[in-house]
Design a protein around this motif. Structure first.
Motif, mmCIF file in Angstrom:
data_model
loop_
_atom_site.group_PDB
_atom_site.id
_atom_site.type_symbol
_atom_site.label_atom_id
_atom_site.label_comp_id
_atom_site.label_asym_id
_atom_site.label_seq_id
_atom_site.Cartn_x
_atom_site.Cartn_y
_atom_site.Cartn_z
ATOM 1 N N LEU A 221 -30.624 69.375 -10.329
ATOM 2 C CA LEU A 221 -29.598 70.303 -10.812
ATOM 3 C C LEU A 221 -28.648 70.721 -9.698
ATOM 4 C CD1 LEU A 221 -31.606 72.536 -13.295
ATOM 5 C CD2 LEU A 221 -29.957 70.735 -13.825
ATOM 6 N N CYS A 222 -29.174 70.931 -8.492
ATOM 7 C CA CYS A 222 -28.294 71.265 -7.359
ATOM 8 C C CYS A 222 -27.353 70.111 -7.043
ATOM 9 C CB CYS A 222 -29.129 71.622 -6.135
ATOM 10 S SG CYS A 222 -29.870 73.248 -6.219
ATOM 11 N N GLY A 223 -27.880 68.900 -7.025
ATOM 12 C CA GLY A 223 -27.043 67.733 -6.780
ATOM 13 C C GLY A 223 -25.993 67.548 -7.861
ATOM 14 N N LEU A 224 -26.396 67.761 -9.103
ATOM 15 C CA LEU A 224 -25.463 67.638 -10.224
ATOM 16 C C LEU A 224 -24.374 68.701 -10.153
ATOM 17 C CD1 LEU A 224 -24.916 66.049 -12.821
ATOM 18 C CD2 LEU A 224 -26.310 67.726 -14.021
ATOM 19 N N ALA A 225 -24.755 69.924 -9.792
ATOM 20 C CA ALA A 225 -23.769 70.996 -9.654
ATOM 21 C C ALA A 225 -22.800 70.704 -8.512
ATOM 22 C CB ALA A 225 -24.475 72.325 -9.429
#
Length: 92
Positions: free
Chosen positions: A8-12
């Motif tokens: 999720l951090c990478g996607l954000a």
């Protein structure tokens, strides 16, 4: 941090970078070929992720280990259950 949190951090991070470039802030002028490649980038990434997921599942399925002991134990449980059901009057 869990794996979901990392994804999720990478996607954000990728999403915010893409939005910053795709919305074209006033001081930033991207060349037309870059802008044309940038707009469908989320679709390309989604297709690439799907291909990666399919390849991972296929590889894990191809290298799946058999558990002979567990299979024998399960067959024994099945035969005991069938014998118990036969005693109760059920026919197979």
């Amino acid at each position: 941090m869990t794996k979901l949190g990392q994804w999720l951090c990478g996607l954000a991070l990728l999403g915010s970078a893409w939005a910053a470039l795709a919305l074209a802030p006033p001081g930033l002028r991207l060349p037309a070929p870059c802008r044309q490649a940038l707009l469908p980038l989320p679709v390309y990434l989604l297709v690439a992720f799907g291909c990666y997921s399919l390849a991972t599942v296929g590889y894990r399925l191809a290298t799946f280990n058999d558990c002979e002991e567990a299979a024998a134990e399960l067959q024994e449980h099945i035969s005991v259950a069938r014998a118990d059901l036969r005693q109760r009057g059920l026919r197979f």
